[in-house]
Write an enzyme that holds these catalytic residues in place. Structure first.
Site, PDB file in Angstrom:
ATOM      1  N   HIS A  36       0.841  -1.208   0.000  1.00 17.06           N
ATOM      2  CA  HIS A  36       0.000   0.000   0.000  1.00 17.06           C
ATOM      3  C   HIS A  36       0.877   1.260   0.000  1.00 17.06           C
ATOM      4  CE1 HIS A  36      -2.865  -2.861   2.179  1.00 17.06           C
ATOM      5  NE2 HIS A  36      -3.585  -2.480   1.148  1.00 17.06           N
ATOM      6  N   GLY A 148      -2.878  -1.332  -7.462  1.00 12.71           N
ATOM      7  CA  GLY A 148      -1.790  -2.296  -7.559  1.00 12.71           C
ATOM      8  C   GLY A 148      -2.048  -3.373  -8.609  1.00 12.71           C
TER       9      GLY A 148
HETATM   10  P1  AMP Z   1      -6.541  -3.657  -0.574  1.00 13.82           P
HETATM   11  O1  AMP Z   1      -6.375  -2.908   0.695  1.00 13.82           O
HETATM   12  O2  AMP Z   1      -6.048  -5.068  -0.507  1.00 13.82           O
HETATM   13  O3  AMP Z   1      -7.912  -3.526  -1.160  1.00 13.82           O
HETATM   14  O4  AMP Z   1      -5.571  -2.980  -1.621  1.00 13.82           O
HETATM   15  C1  AMP Z   1      -5.600  -1.597  -1.856  1.00 13.82           C
HETATM   16  C2  AMP Z   1      -4.722  -1.295  -3.040  1.00 13.82           C
HETATM   17  O5  AMP Z   1      -3.381  -1.720  -2.760  1.00 13.82           O
HETATM   18  C3  AMP Z   1      -5.149  -2.040  -4.315  1.00 13.82           C
HETATM   19  O6  AMP Z   1      -4.972  -1.189  -5.433  1.00 13.82           O
HETATM   20  C4  AMP Z   1      -4.197  -3.193  -4.350  1.00 13.82           C
HETATM   21  O7  AMP Z   1      -3.983  -3.708  -5.653  1.00 13.82           O
HETATM   22  C5  AMP Z   1      -2.933  -2.558  -3.804  1.00 13.82           C
HETATM   23  N1  AMP Z   1      -2.030  -3.587  -3.282  1.00 13.82           N
HETATM   24  C6  AMP Z   1      -2.333  -4.582  -2.417  1.00 13.82           C
HETATM   25  N2  AMP Z   1      -1.256  -5.373  -2.213  1.00 13.82           N
HETATM   26  C7  AMP Z   1      -0.260  -4.870  -2.985  1.00 13.82           C
HETATM   27  C8  AMP Z   1       1.089  -5.256  -3.225  1.00 13.82           C
HETATM   28  N3  AMP Z   1       1.630  -6.323  -2.654  1.00 13.82           N
HETATM   29  N4  AMP Z   1       1.832  -4.494  -4.070  1.00 13.82           N
HETATM   30  C9  AMP Z   1       1.284  -3.404  -4.682  1.00 13.82           C
HETATM   31  N5  AMP Z   1       0.007  -2.995  -4.498  1.00 13.82           N
HETATM   32  C10 AMP Z   1      -0.752  -3.715  -3.661  1.00 13.82           C
END
Ligand code: AMP
Length: 282
Positions: A36, A148
Site C-alpha cells: 500500500h 496495484g
Molecule cells: P486492498 O487494501 O487489498 O484492497 O488494496 C488496496 C490497493 O493496494 C489495491 O490497489 C491493491 O492492488 C494494492 N495492493 C495490495 N497489495 C499490494 C502489493 N503487494 N503491491 C502493490 N500494491 C498492492
C-alpha cells in the site's frame, strides 16, 4: 489528517483545489503494508495532495466469514502512513457513511472482464468494487488514482469503470510488492502462520516457472499443469484456479499468438486464507 465523514473530507479538499493543487487517491481496505505504501509513494511523487481511503467495503465480499475475519487496525494504519507521509489525508468512513441508503450493489457491464477468475469465484465481487470506487471517485474527485497490479483484474475493472462512468480520473498501475520469498504482500498474509508464510512462496515460484517455460508454441494447459503440481504437493494448500488470459481482455486462452500479451492468474487457499497473485508471461 484523519477524517471520517464525507462532509469533513470535502471541506479539506475544497481548500486543496482552491490552491490549484492536484489530488492523488489511493483506495484501500486498511491493514496497511509496504505494498500500500508503494502506492502512496507513487501518488506523492505525481500529485500535490494524497488522499488514502481506508474502508472495508461490505458489498465486495461474497463470503460473510471472509468479511468478518478481514484484519482491521485503524490506529496502526494511521501511524504507518504518518511516519513517512505526514501530509496525507486519511479518509476512514463507517459503513453507514458510505451506504446511507443501505448496502446496495450497483450492477455494471464490464464487458466480460467481471465474469472470469475472481468474478467467477466471487459472485458480485466486482459490482461491489465498482459501487464503492465509483462513489469514492465522486467524493474525492482525484486527478489520479493508484491501484496495484497485485489485483490485476480489479485494475482492469477500474479502467473500464471510469470509461463507463466518464469520471475524469487517470488510473495509474503500480507493480506488486513482495516478501523476500516472492509472496505478494497482502493484508490477508497477517492471517498466515510463519510456516504458511514461508511455504506460500511457492505461489510466486510456480508463476515464475510458468513464465520461464512460456513460448508461443506451448499450450496454456501444460503451463497450468506445472503450477497445479507444485500447489498440490503442499499439504494444506488448495488450488482454486490457475488461468492464463489475454492481458487486455482477461479472457482465458489455450493457444498463444504472437504480438499478444498474456498473464497467468492464480487463487490458492493456504489453510483458510485465500491468496491471489499474477504474473506477466511475455
Ligand atoms: P486492498 O487494501 O487489498 O484492497 O488494496 C488496496 C490497493 O493496494 C489495491 O490497489 C491493491 O492492488 C494494492 N495492493 C495490495 N497489495 C499490494 C502489493 N503487494 N503491491 C502493490 N500494491 C498492492
Amino acid at each position: 489528517m484523519l477524517v471520517t465523514t464525507i462532509k469533513d473530507l470535502q471541506i479539506l479538499l475544497q481548500k486543496v483545489r482552491s490552491e490549484n493543487k492536484t489530488i492523488g487517491f489511493v483506495p484501500t481496505m486498511g491493514a496497511l503494508h509496504s505494498g500500500h505504501l508503494s502506492l502512496v509513494a507513487a501518488a506523492n511523487s505525481q500529485t500535490n495532495q494524497v488522499v488514502v481511503s481506508i474502508f472495508v467495503n461490505p458489498t465486495q465480499f461474497n463470503n460473510a466469514e471472509d468479511l468478518k475475519k478481514y484484519p482491521k487496525n485503524l490506529t496502526n494504519d494511521v501511524q504507518f502512513i504518518r511516519e513517512d507521509y505526514p501530509n496525507t489525508i486519511i479518509f476512514a468512513p463507517e459503513v453507514a457513511e458510505m451506504y446511507a441508503r443501505g448496502e446496495i450493489r450497483e450492477r455494471f457491464d464490464f464487458e466480460g472482464i467481471e465474469k472470469v477468475m475472481e468474478g467467477a469465484f466471487r459472485q458480485g465481487h466486482f459490482d461491489g468494487v465498482g459501487t464503492v470506487v465509483k462513489q469514492l471517485f465522486s467524493i474525492v474527485q482525484p486527478d489520479k488514482a493508484f491501484f496495484g497490479e497485485k489485483d490485476y483484474q480489479q485494475l482492469a475493472i477500474i479502467k473500464k469503470l471510469v470509461t463507463i462512468t466518464k469520471q475524469p480520473v487517470q488510473i495509474i498501475a503500480c507493480p506488486t510488492e513482495r516478501e523476500p520469498n516472492g509472496l505478494a504482500k497482502s493484508s490477508r498474509n497477517q492471517r498466515l502462520n510463519e510456516q504458511q508464510k514461508q511455504q506460500a512462496g511457492i505461489i510466486f515460484e510456480g508463476l515464475s516457472e510458468m513464465k520461464a517455460s512460456f513460448s508461443f508454441n506451448t499450450q496454456a494447459s501444460s503451463l497450468k499443469q506445472l503450477f497445479k503440481e507444485r500447489i498440490q504437493a503442499v499439504e494444506g494448500f488448495d488450488l482454486e484456479y490457475i488461468e492464463i488470459s489475454n492481458q487486455d481482455t482477461l479472457q482465458p486462452v489455450e493457444c498463444f499468438t504472437e504480438n499478444t500479451k498474456y498473464r497467468a492468474f492464480a487463487a490458492v487457499y493456504v489453510g483458510e486464507v485465500r491468496l491471489i497473485d499474477n504474473i506477466a508471461l511475455n
